[in-house]
Motif scaffolding. Structure first.
Motif, short mmCIF file in Angstrom:
data_model
loop_
_atom_site.label_atom_id
_atom_site.label_comp_id
_atom_site.label_asym_id
_atom_site.label_seq_id
_atom_site.Cartn_x
_atom_site.Cartn_y
_atom_site.Cartn_z
N ASP A 81 1.23 -1.25 -0.05
CA ASP A 81 -0.44 0.07 0.13
C ASP A 81 0.80 1.19 0.08
O ASP A 81 0.64 2.30 -0.81
N CYS A 82 2.04 0.95 1.21
CA CYS A 82 3.36 2.60 0.92
C CYS A 82 3.76 2.67 -0.28
O CYS A 82 4.10 3.71 -1.02
N THR A 83 4.12 1.77 -1.05
CA THR A 83 4.99 1.37 -2.83
C THR A 83 3.74 2.16 -3.36
O THR A 83 4.80 2.76 -4.33
N LEU A 84 2.12 2.08 -3.65
CA LEU A 84 1.41 2.25 -4.71
C LEU A 84 1.42 3.63 -4.11
O LEU A 84 1.16 4.22 -5.06
N GLN A 85 0.90 3.90 -2.77
CA GLN A 85 0.79 5.72 -2.81
C GLN A 85 2.06 6.28 -3.61
O GLN A 85 2.28 7.16 -3.58
N TYR A 86 3.29 5.68 -2.60
CA TYR A 86 4.59 6.74 -3.42
C TYR A 86 4.63 6.81 -4.94
O TYR A 86 4.49 8.24 -5.65
N ILE A 87 4.58 5.29 -5.62
CA ILE A 87 4.55 5.48 -7.01
C ILE A 87 3.19 6.48 -7.40
O ILE A 87 3.87 7.03 -8.56
N PRO A 146 -9.14 4.55 -2.34
CA PRO A 146 -9.16 3.25 -2.55
C PRO A 146 -8.51 1.81 -3.55
O PRO A 146 -7.99 0.70 -3.09
N TRP A 147 -7.90 2.31 -3.97
CA TRP A 147 -7.55 1.55 -5.44
C TRP A 147 -6.55 0.87 -5.22
O TRP A 147 -5.27 -0.31 -5.49
N ASN A 148 -4.89 2.61 -4.53
CA ASN A 148 -4.01 1.54 -3.33
C ASN A 148 -4.24 0.40 -2.76
O ASN A 148 -3.67 -0.56 -2.99
N ALA A 149 -5.90 0.14 -2.06
CA ALA A 149 -6.04 -0.66 -1.19
C ALA A 149 -6.20 -2.04 -1.51
O ALA A 149 -5.54 -2.83 -1.58
N ILE A 150 -6.81 -1.34 -3.15
CA ILE A 150 -7.22 -3.17 -3.71
C ILE A 150 -6.37 -3.38 -4.78
O ILE A 150 -5.94 -5.39 -4.53
N MET A 151 -5.32 -2.65 -5.58
CA MET A 151 -4.10 -3.33 -5.86
C MET A 151 -3.08 -3.95 -4.51
O MET A 151 -2.54 -4.72 -4.99
N THR A 195 -0.37 -8.33 -2.76
CA THR A 195 -0.06 -9.66 -1.29
C THR A 195 -0.25 -10.79 -1.11
O THR A 195 0.04 -11.54 -0.72
N GLY A 196 -1.75 -10.91 -2.01
CA GLY A 196 -2.43 -12.17 -2.18
C GLY A 196 -1.36 -12.91 -3.15
O GLY A 196 -1.39 -14.47 -2.65
N ALA A 237 -11.98 -5.38 -2.15
CA ALA A 237 -12.42 -3.90 -3.32
C ALA A 237 -14.01 -4.67 -2.19
O ALA A 237 -14.31 -3.80 -2.05
N VAL A 238 -14.64 -5.71 -1.63
CA VAL A 238 -15.35 -5.37 -1.51
C VAL A 238 -15.14 -4.77 0.28
O VAL A 238 -15.50 -4.08 0.63
#
Length: 195
Positions: free
Chosen positions: A77-83, A89-94, A99-100, A124-125
């Motif tokens: 999540d932090c990496t996606l926020q930086y990038i 919410p898309w950061n958490a979904i990705m 992670t999975g 996403a849910v």
């Protein structure tokens, strides 16, 4: 970053914090489950010790599993926020999908795809329910900063006229031995009725 969540720690610190939170959550959720299983699967007379043995054997493993998931999720999540340069919410979904996929990396490409898809769907849910609950409870509008209303010259009250200062009479010292004792003044009542 736009839309920054100020209720959380900043990114590098929140990763370490979430490892600990994940471990604690895993321990708290797994302890009753494994205590019940150890109690149920032990012979009579040894059920309490069987429950303790199951807790000592399995609960740290589950706590470690939760910590790994939580830490990887938050790092993603932090990496996606930086990038991406924004927090949405898309950061958490990705991050859930990443992670999975990372947790299933030893099982092959098919398992990676399935786990990544399930992680993305679950997050996403969760994000959708969070957004829906936020809108039902009033949204973010109640916490937005509102600019103060500054009166213009036409609305400004006239400046107060300062009266000439009158010399004040010296006040007697309350602790002097010759000071007359004054009756104590009652305390003003507060708006709750207490003195």
């Amino acid at each position: 970053m736009t839309g920054r969540d100020t209720t959380r720690d900043p990114c590098p610190y929140s990763i370490v914090s979430d490892f600990g939170v994940g471990f604690a959550l895993g321990v708290v959720l797994a302890a009753p489950w494994h205590a019940f299983k150890g109690y149920r699967n032990s012979p009579r007379g040894e059920r309490f010790s069987g429950a303790l043995t199951a807790i000592k054997a399995q609960v740290p493993v589950r706590g470690g599993n939760f910590a790994a998931w939580s830490g990887l999720f938050n790092a993603s999540d932090c990496t996606l926020q930086y990038i991406r340069g924004k927090e949405d919410p898309w950061n958490a979904i990705m991050a859930g999908a990443a992670t999975g996929g990372m947790l299933a990396i030893r099982s092959g490409p098919k398992a990676i795809a399935i786990s990544a898809t399930m992680g993305g769907i679950i997050l996403a849910v969760m994000e959708g329910v969070g957004i829906m609950m936020g809108k039902m409870m009033g949204g973010d509008d109640q916490y937005k900063n509102v600019a103060p209303i500054v009166p213009t010259d036409a609305q400004a009250p006239p400046p107060a006229q300062s009266a000439p200062q009158q010399p004040q009479a010296p006040q007697p010292d309350a602790f002097a031995p010759d000071a007359p004792s004054a009756a104590p003044q009652p305390l003003p009542k507060s708006r709750f009725g207490f003195a």
